[in-house]
Motif scaffolding. Sequence first.
Motif, PDB file in Angstrom:
ATOM      1  N   ARG A  32       4.723  -8.226   7.581  1.00 40.42           N
ATOM      2  CA  ARG A  32       4.697  -6.970   8.001  1.00 40.42           C
ATOM      3  C   ARG A  32       3.925  -7.049   9.477  1.00 40.42           C
ATOM      4  O   ARG A  32       4.537  -6.401  10.492  1.00 40.42           O
ATOM      5  CB  ARG A  32       3.630  -6.157   7.093  1.00 40.42           C
ATOM      6  CG  ARG A  32       4.285  -5.821   5.663  1.00 40.42           C
ATOM      7  CD  ARG A  32       5.113  -4.733   5.561  1.00 40.42           C
ATOM      8  NE  ARG A  32       4.493  -3.497   6.100  1.00 40.42           N
ATOM      9  CZ  ARG A  32       5.319  -2.125   6.001  1.00 40.42           C
ATOM     10  NH1 ARG A  32       6.572  -2.151   5.426  1.00 40.42           N
ATOM     11  NH2 ARG A  32       4.660  -1.107   6.349  1.00 40.42           N
ATOM     12  N   HIS A  81      13.726  -4.961   7.373  1.00 40.14           N
ATOM     13  CA  HIS A  81      12.507  -4.369   6.263  1.00 40.14           C
ATOM     14  C   HIS A  81      11.676  -5.661   5.650  1.00 40.14           C
ATOM     15  O   HIS A  81      12.281  -6.457   5.606  1.00 40.14           O
ATOM     16  CB  HIS A  81      13.606  -3.783   5.037  1.00 40.14           C
ATOM     17  CG  HIS A  81      12.875  -3.539   3.877  1.00 40.14           C
ATOM     18  ND1 HIS A  81      12.035  -2.509   3.641  1.00 40.14           N
ATOM     19  CD2 HIS A  81      12.564  -4.414   2.804  1.00 40.14           C
ATOM     20  CE1 HIS A  81      11.310  -2.621   2.529  1.00 40.14           C
ATOM     21  NE2 HIS A  81      11.670  -3.740   1.917  1.00 40.14           N
ATOM     22  N   ASP A 122       6.057  -3.681   1.284  1.00 40.24           N
ATOM     23  CA  ASP A 122       4.910  -3.100   2.041  1.00 40.24           C
ATOM     24  C   ASP A 122       3.498  -3.578   1.261  1.00 40.24           C
ATOM     25  O   ASP A 122       2.362  -3.018   1.350  1.00 40.24           O
ATOM     26  CB  ASP A 122       4.756  -1.507   2.213  1.00 40.24           C
ATOM     27  CG  ASP A 122       5.068  -0.874   1.195  1.00 40.24           C
ATOM     28  OD1 ASP A 122       4.868  -1.336   0.014  1.00 40.24           O
ATOM     29  OD2 ASP A 122       5.396   0.344   1.244  1.00 40.24           O
TER      30      ASP A 122
HETATM   31 MG    MG Z   1       8.790   0.554   3.772  1.00 42.45          MG
END
Ligand code: MG
Length: 137
Positions: free
Chosen positions: A85, A115, A118
Amino acid sequence: LERTFIAVKPDGVQRGLISEIISRFERKGYKLVGIKVVVPSKEFAGKHYHALKEKPFFNGLSEFLSSGPVVAMVWEGEGVITYGRKLIGATDPQKSEPGTIRGDLAVVVGRNIIHGSDGPETAKDEINLWFKPEELV
Ligand code: MG
Ligand code: ATP
């Protein structure tokens, strides 16, 4: 070892950014354990983004994800969910730091090219949604 689901969205594929994105994960030291090119149906895209079902942009988002080829990948390595991320950058490319994938390569939130899962739960769910166990090494 920890695994995460990463996808180059249709805009990233169309713009020729597949190798650039793979390079950044590879150079960091993460290991690619699954990869395929798919055009998801809108229904499948909606499943992928089910957590955002109530958002005003959900329909457009699902439509966009299903609008062309997506490069679906599973990456493995220590801290890959969180650090992946970081490599990707903030959701809105206007807020992503330079040096991140979205910071360097994208401009608007609806076309943010990549993408990444998370958290550990979503990583597991998304890997299971997109890949069969035998498609991963
Ligand atoms: Mg997301
Ligand atoms: P992703 O799940 O695609 O990795 P993210 O976790 O950074 O992105 P989410 O909040 O999960 O962000 O949103 C999923 C996607 O929905 C975003 O990547 C973006 O493409 C789109 N999106 C988020 N917010 C907006 C918005 N305000 N307007 C339009 N699209 C949005």
